[in-house]
Design a protein around this motif. Structure first.
Motif, mmCIF file in Angstrom:
data_model
loop_
_atom_site.group_PDB
_atom_site.id
_atom_site.type_symbol
_atom_site.label_atom_id
_atom_site.label_comp_id
_atom_site.label_asym_id
_atom_site.label_seq_id
_atom_site.Cartn_x
_atom_site.Cartn_y
_atom_site.Cartn_z
ATOM 1 N N VAL A 6 41.232 46.793 44.500
ATOM 2 C CA VAL A 6 40.788 46.905 45.884
ATOM 3 C C VAL A 6 40.549 48.386 46.147
ATOM 4 O O VAL A 6 41.497 49.161 46.292
ATOM 5 C CB VAL A 6 41.831 46.336 46.871
ATOM 6 C CG1 VAL A 6 41.313 46.422 48.302
ATOM 7 C CG2 VAL A 6 42.191 44.903 46.522
ATOM 8 N N GLN A 7 39.293 48.784 46.177
ATOM 9 C CA GLN A 7 38.944 50.192 46.339
ATOM 10 C C GLN A 7 39.127 50.655 47.783
ATOM 11 O O GLN A 7 39.028 49.864 48.719
ATOM 12 C CB GLN A 7 37.493 50.433 45.904
ATOM 13 C CG GLN A 7 37.261 50.144 44.452
ATOM 14 C CD GLN A 7 35.857 50.454 43.992
ATOM 15 O OE1 GLN A 7 35.632 50.462 42.801
ATOM 16 N NE2 GLN A 7 34.897 50.686 44.860
ATOM 17 N N SER A 8 39.332 51.944 47.960
ATOM 18 C CA SER A 8 39.521 52.509 49.300
ATOM 19 C C SER A 8 38.251 52.444 50.140
ATOM 20 O O SER A 8 38.314 52.505 51.366
ATOM 21 C CB SER A 8 40.011 53.955 49.207
ATOM 22 O OG SER A 8 39.049 54.765 48.563
ATOM 23 N N ASP A 9 37.095 52.258 49.504
ATOM 24 C CA ASP A 9 35.824 52.176 50.249
ATOM 25 C C ASP A 9 35.529 50.765 50.751
ATOM 26 O O ASP A 9 34.496 50.511 51.359
ATOM 27 C CB ASP A 9 34.661 52.683 49.404
ATOM 28 C CG ASP A 9 34.338 51.798 48.199
ATOM 29 O OD1 ASP A 9 35.053 50.802 47.959
ATOM 30 O OD2 ASP A 9 33.365 52.113 47.493
ATOM 31 N N GLY A 10 36.446 49.819 50.485
ATOM 32 C CA GLY A 10 36.271 48.455 50.965
ATOM 33 C C GLY A 10 35.650 47.497 49.971
ATOM 34 O O GLY A 10 35.449 46.327 50.282
ATOM 35 N N ASN A 11 35.360 47.959 48.780
ATOM 36 C CA ASN A 11 34.778 47.110 47.754
ATOM 37 C C ASN A 11 35.888 46.618 46.829
ATOM 38 O O ASN A 11 36.745 47.392 46.422
ATOM 39 C CB ASN A 11 33.745 47.905 46.952
ATOM 40 C CG ASN A 11 32.784 47.041 46.170
ATOM 41 O OD1 ASN A 11 32.650 45.848 46.423
ATOM 42 N ND2 ASN A 11 32.092 47.640 45.220
ATOM 43 N N VAL A 12 35.882 45.321 46.517
ATOM 44 C CA VAL A 12 36.817 44.765 45.547
ATOM 45 C C VAL A 12 36.032 44.583 44.254
ATOM 46 O O VAL A 12 34.964 43.968 44.249
ATOM 47 C CB VAL A 12 37.405 43.418 46.015
ATOM 48 C CG1 VAL A 12 38.341 42.850 44.963
ATOM 49 C CG2 VAL A 12 38.122 43.595 47.344
ATOM 50 N N VAL A 13 36.565 45.140 43.159
ATOM 51 C CA VAL A 13 35.835 45.171 41.891
ATOM 52 C C VAL A 13 36.724 44.677 40.757
ATOM 53 O O VAL A 13 37.913 44.977 40.720
ATOM 54 C CB VAL A 13 35.363 46.612 41.568
ATOM 55 C CG1 VAL A 13 34.559 46.652 40.277
ATOM 56 C CG2 VAL A 13 34.549 47.194 42.714
ATOM 57 N N VAL A 14 36.133 43.913 39.837
ATOM 58 C CA VAL A 14 36.800 43.597 38.584
ATOM 59 C C VAL A 14 36.205 44.543 37.551
ATOM 60 O O VAL A 14 34.986 44.556 37.338
ATOM 61 C CB VAL A 14 36.598 42.126 38.151
ATOM 62 C CG1 VAL A 14 37.237 41.887 36.783
ATOM 63 C CG2 VAL A 14 37.173 41.177 39.189
ATOM 64 N N TYR A 15 37.065 45.375 36.960
ATOM 65 C CA TYR A 15 36.657 46.332 35.928
ATOM 66 C C TYR A 15 37.122 45.858 34.566
ATOM 67 O O TYR A 15 38.212 45.279 34.446
ATOM 68 C CB TYR A 15 37.299 47.702 36.181
ATOM 69 C CG TYR A 15 36.729 48.452 37.351
ATOM 70 C CD1 TYR A 15 35.514 49.130 37.234
ATOM 71 C CD2 TYR A 15 37.403 48.511 38.560
ATOM 72 C CE1 TYR A 15 34.991 49.827 38.309
ATOM 73 C CE2 TYR A 15 36.881 49.209 39.632
ATOM 74 C CZ TYR A 15 35.676 49.871 39.500
ATOM 75 O OH TYR A 15 35.157 50.567 40.562
#
Length: 135
Positions: free
Chosen positions: A80-89
């Protein structure tokens, strides 16, 4: 308790924002690695699990409700990124999937007791993304 950049370091768990009342939050800066899981509540059957194959899966009583479709990438993790984007890396930090919701500082992801996985704005009022899987 917050860091100087505004990111949450620790909380009492008594947050009253709308999203937090619905289930278990994954705050900005939180990651979910293989084998880790978050249940909607201590007695809930709704669980988000980061599988060893790289796929985050939301399930109710073991029945899959939603997944990011990122299997085949052992070591991948949800962030859960601080910019509001949830990413699977993947394990080399290459993005495999995202909610495409950047630009919403402080947004957080909630594993809801109704079986939905929802990303809320920082105030917990506006849903920015949802799995659409309420049961």
């Amino acid at each position: 308790m917050y860091d100087t950049d505004g990111s949450r370091l620790w909380a009492t768990g008594t947050d009253n924002r709308a999203g937090a009342r619905r289930g278990a939050p994954l705050w900005s800066g939180t990651s979910l690695h293989a084998g880790n899981a978050v249940a909607a509540a201590y007695d809930s059957t709704v669980v988000l699990t980061q599988q060893a194959d790289g796929n985050p899966v939301l399930a109710d009583a073991g029945r899959a409700l939603w997944s990011a479709g990122t299997w085949g990438h052992p070591g991948a993790y949800l962030f859960v990124q601080s910019d509001g984007n949830v990413v699977v890396y993947d394990d080399t930090a290459r993005p495999l999937w995202s909610t495409r919701t950047w630009g919403h500082q402080g947004a957080y992801l909630v594993v809801q007791t109704d079986g939905d996985l929802v990303l809320y704005d920082a105030d917990g009022v506006v849903p920015l993304w949802a799995s659409g899987t309420h049961v």
